[in-house]
Design a protein around this motif. Structure first.
Motif, short mmCIF file in Angstrom:
data_model
loop_
_atom_site.label_atom_id
_atom_site.label_comp_id
_atom_site.label_asym_id
_atom_site.label_seq_id
_atom_site.Cartn_x
_atom_site.Cartn_y
_atom_site.Cartn_z
N THR A 156 0.66 6.84 -6.36
CA THR A 156 -0.09 6.97 -7.72
C THR A 156 -0.83 8.12 -6.54
OG1 THR A 156 -1.72 5.09 -6.57
CG2 THR A 156 -1.03 4.74 -7.97
N GLY A 157 -0.71 8.35 -5.66
CA GLY A 157 -1.14 9.67 -4.39
C GLY A 157 -2.30 8.58 -3.69
N MET A 175 0.46 -1.22 -0.16
CA MET A 175 0.28 0.46 -0.22
C MET A 175 0.98 1.49 0.54
SD MET A 175 -3.34 -0.30 2.56
CE MET A 175 -2.74 -1.56 3.69
N GLY A 176 2.16 1.23 0.88
CA GLY A 176 3.32 2.16 0.68
C GLY A 176 3.55 2.54 -0.38
N ILE A 177 3.83 1.43 -1.24
CA ILE A 177 4.33 1.82 -2.76
C ILE A 177 3.88 2.19 -4.11
CG2 ILE A 177 5.11 0.60 -4.87
CD1 ILE A 177 6.44 -1.05 -2.76
N VAL A 178 1.85 1.38 -3.41
CA VAL A 178 1.19 2.74 -4.40
C VAL A 178 0.64 3.20 -4.24
CG1 VAL A 178 -1.76 2.18 -5.03
CG2 VAL A 178 -0.07 -0.34 -5.04
N SER A 207 -2.48 14.42 3.12
CA SER A 207 -1.15 15.95 4.15
C SER A 207 -0.08 15.09 3.77
CB SER A 207 -2.26 15.58 5.40
OG SER A 207 -1.55 14.47 5.75
N TRP A 208 0.92 14.01 2.61
CA TRP A 208 1.81 14.23 2.54
C TRP A 208 1.99 13.99 1.38
CZ3 TRP A 208 4.23 14.21 7.42
CH2 TRP A 208 3.69 14.13 8.05
N ARG A 209 1.31 15.12 0.57
CA ARG A 209 1.79 14.98 -1.17
C ARG A 209 2.41 16.03 -1.25
NH1 ARG A 209 1.66 10.04 -2.79
NH2 ARG A 209 1.76 11.02 -5.13
N LEU A 210 2.64 16.79 -0.25
CA LEU A 210 2.85 18.31 -0.79
C LEU A 210 4.66 18.45 -0.80
CD1 LEU A 210 0.76 20.10 2.01
CD2 LEU A 210 0.70 20.41 -0.42
N VAL A 230 2.17 6.86 2.59
CA VAL A 230 1.85 6.89 4.19
C VAL A 230 1.08 5.47 4.09
CG1 VAL A 230 -0.33 8.76 3.53
CG2 VAL A 230 1.00 8.39 6.34
N ALA A 231 0.50 5.16 2.77
CA ALA A 231 -0.64 4.23 3.55
C ALA A 231 -1.77 4.05 4.61
CB ALA A 231 0.76 2.65 3.75
#
Length: 204
Positions: free
Chosen positions: A46-47, A39-42, A55-58, A64-65
């Motif tokens: 892909t976001g 899930m972390g790799i996905v 919140s961790w995409r900035l 973060v899975a």
């Protein structure tokens, strides 16, 4: 959350499905780590994650899975990687080896994709210590360490100029904030060493 964990432990340990063995506990833990790694790799590629936590995409997107933050994900999966390697190095049960290999293969990139320094360094240290703990794998540990150092030195120019390095590894502002919190904590503890300041009073 703690209460549910206690109830589940006693159900599985003494309930109708039989007693818990260390092999079952290890298998469940490695499976959970492998699922979190996937899930972390996905999430990183892909976001998308199960809770739609963006919140961790900035800035540099960090995986973060389903966990609270990238640091927790890195620590959890990193523990799984080290445990899986220990099973392989010390000849663990045959039926756990495929799962251990999957945990390592998926866990290492997932830990890196959190872009969080502490779990990455801790996982590398744990891997080296496990490899060094047995005479048959000490040469592998030494060779891996020397290869990693050589690659790091050889590609340091590109690494140090990358946006990832500048934003994550070279960023000291969050470290300075933690040092400030640490200093305040020690000062406050010295002022009231026996009874403290009361629950939830740190921010005040």
């Amino acid at each position: 959350a703690i209460g549910i964990g206690v109830i589940l432990y006693y159900f599985f340990a003494f309930g109708p499905i039989g007693s818990l063995s260390w092999e079952k506990i290890t298998a469940v833990f490695l499976l959970a780590c492998t699922l979190q790694a996937v899930m972390g790799i996905v999430d990183s590629l892909t976001g998308w994650n199960l809770w739609h936590d963006t919140s961790w995409r900035l800035g540099i997107p960090r995986a973060v899975a389903t966990l609270a933050n990238p640091g927790v994900l890195g620590a959890f999966v990193g523990m799984g990687v080290v445990l899986a390697l220990a099973l392989l190095v010390w000849g663990g049960p045959e039926r756990l080896r495929a799962l251990a290999l999957a945990t390592i293969a998926l866990g290492l990139p997932a830990v890196f994709l959190t872009y969080t320094r502490a779990p990455i360094v801790a996982t590398i240290a744990g891997v080296v210590l496990v490899l060094a703990s047995r005479s048959q794998t000490r040469l592998i540990a030494l060779g891996s360490l020397l290869l990693a150092v050589a690659l790091l030195i050889g590609s340091w120019g590109r690494i140090s100029e990358s946006a990832l390095y500048q934003e994550r590894a070279a960023n000291t502002s969050n470290i300075q904030a933690r040092v400030l919190i640490q200093d305040w904590s020690l000062q406050l503890a010295a002022e009231r060493p026996l009874f403290g300041w009361g629950f939830g009073s740190f921010d005040r």
